[in-house]
Design an enzyme around this catalytic site. Sequence first.
Site, PDB file in Angstrom:
ATOM      1  N   ARG A 114       0.834  -1.198   0.000  1.00  0.00           N
ATOM      2  CA  ARG A 114       0.000   0.000   0.000  1.00  0.00           C
ATOM      3  C   ARG A 114       0.868   1.247   0.000  1.00  0.00           C
ATOM      4  O   ARG A 114       1.956   1.284   0.535  1.00  0.00           O
ATOM      5  CB  ARG A 114      -0.906  -0.039   1.243  1.00  0.00           C
ATOM      6  CG  ARG A 114      -1.815   1.149   1.409  1.00  0.00           C
ATOM      7  CD  ARG A 114      -2.835   0.864   2.514  1.00  0.00           C
ATOM      8  NE  ARG A 114      -3.428   2.105   2.994  1.00  0.00           N
ATOM      9  CZ  ARG A 114      -3.055   2.721   4.096  1.00  0.00           C
ATOM     10  NH1 ARG A 114      -2.084   2.222   4.832  1.00  0.00           N
ATOM     11  NH2 ARG A 114      -3.641   3.838   4.470  1.00  0.00           N
ATOM     12  N   LYS A 146       2.959  -6.236  12.425  1.00  0.00           N
ATOM     13  CA  LYS A 146       2.292  -6.560  11.160  1.00  0.00           C
ATOM     14  C   LYS A 146       2.601  -7.993  10.752  1.00  0.00           C
ATOM     15  O   LYS A 146       3.761  -8.412  10.694  1.00  0.00           O
ATOM     16  CB  LYS A 146       2.739  -5.591  10.065  1.00  0.00           C
ATOM     17  CG  LYS A 146       2.030  -5.822   8.731  1.00  0.00           C
ATOM     18  CD  LYS A 146       2.338  -4.712   7.742  1.00  0.00           C
ATOM     19  CE  LYS A 146       1.645  -4.944   6.415  1.00  0.00           C
ATOM     20  NZ  LYS A 146       1.849  -3.831   5.464  1.00  0.00           N
ATOM     21  N   ARG A 148      -2.647   4.954  14.706  1.00  0.00           N
ATOM     22  CA  ARG A 148      -1.855   4.611  15.877  1.00  0.00           C
ATOM     23  C   ARG A 148      -2.587   5.037  17.132  1.00  0.00           C
ATOM     24  O   ARG A 148      -3.340   6.005  17.101  1.00  0.00           O
ATOM     25  CB  ARG A 148      -0.490   5.314  15.834  1.00  0.00           C
ATOM     26  CG  ARG A 148       0.458   4.776  14.769  1.00  0.00           C
ATOM     27  CD  ARG A 148       1.683   5.660  14.660  1.00  0.00           C
ATOM     28  NE  ARG A 148       2.713   5.054  13.839  1.00  0.00           N
ATOM     29  CZ  ARG A 148       2.732   5.070  12.522  1.00  0.00           C
ATOM     30  NH1 ARG A 148       1.752   5.656  11.865  1.00  0.00           N
ATOM     31  NH2 ARG A 148       3.714   4.493  11.853  1.00  0.00           N
TER      32      ARG A 148
END
Length: 272
Positions: free
Chosen positions: A60, A129, A261
């Site tokens: 992305r 991740k 976040r």
Amino acid sequence: MTLIDPVLLKARLGDLAGRFDVDALDVCDSTNSELMRRAEAGAPSGTVVVADRQRAGRGRRGRSWLSSPESSLTFSLLWRFAGHPASLSGLSLAVGVGLVRAMESLGAQGLCLKWPNDVLLRTGQDFAKLAGILIELSSDRRGMQTIIGIGLNLSPPVGDLPQPAAGVSQAGLGPIDRHDVLAAILTHLAGVLDRFSVRGFAGLKDEWQRLHAWQDQAVQLFGEGEVTKAGRCLGVDDDGALLLETEIGLERIFSGDVSLRPAGTTIGEGCP
């Protein structure tokens, strides 16, 4: 490590084997680019390209995605939908649900989702991740075609990484065959995509929100290196837009060019 063997994969897919046409490559520029070329040449829905190595893998916002057969599983799936592009709102979130379902079916624990297209592993009070999703849309005479690119870390990546990352080996799984992982993902994606084609993202929203890493928590949205908005994250709506309760009221966030976040963190630290 040998390539994914379509024959071994077909046996693991069972009754669903006929819905997928899998081609395993040693190397390509990116699985999304390769599959896009095949789609333009008439490849059917359910075509899968899996590559051990990518020379120009994309994530992305133009980020690169590196892959190696020992530590990752990188593939793209072509899926065709009828209707208008607007009907595909929230597709990346739906795919995230399918990924978590698949990994949990293999015994993974501690998985959660980040808007709009990441699968995370909860590590104590932090997150790392585990997988990324890149969806590219186009249309032809048969309707909307989607290229669903998925990069999954099987083992923790090494090197200087821009954000914390983890592998499924840290999610409570023992040694696992890549054929089992890919078969589980394709099986669960077929179910999710079939449901999405009928009900859109609304039919999967509640499940996504149960998996949402920052549901009902104070968060900041980052864009272009600075905080753009702050508030309490209320999840998503039926179209997959992020819902943020701010000082001026409830706002719907559509842009994917943001980084989410917990409140109080800065660029380069904290969660992905």
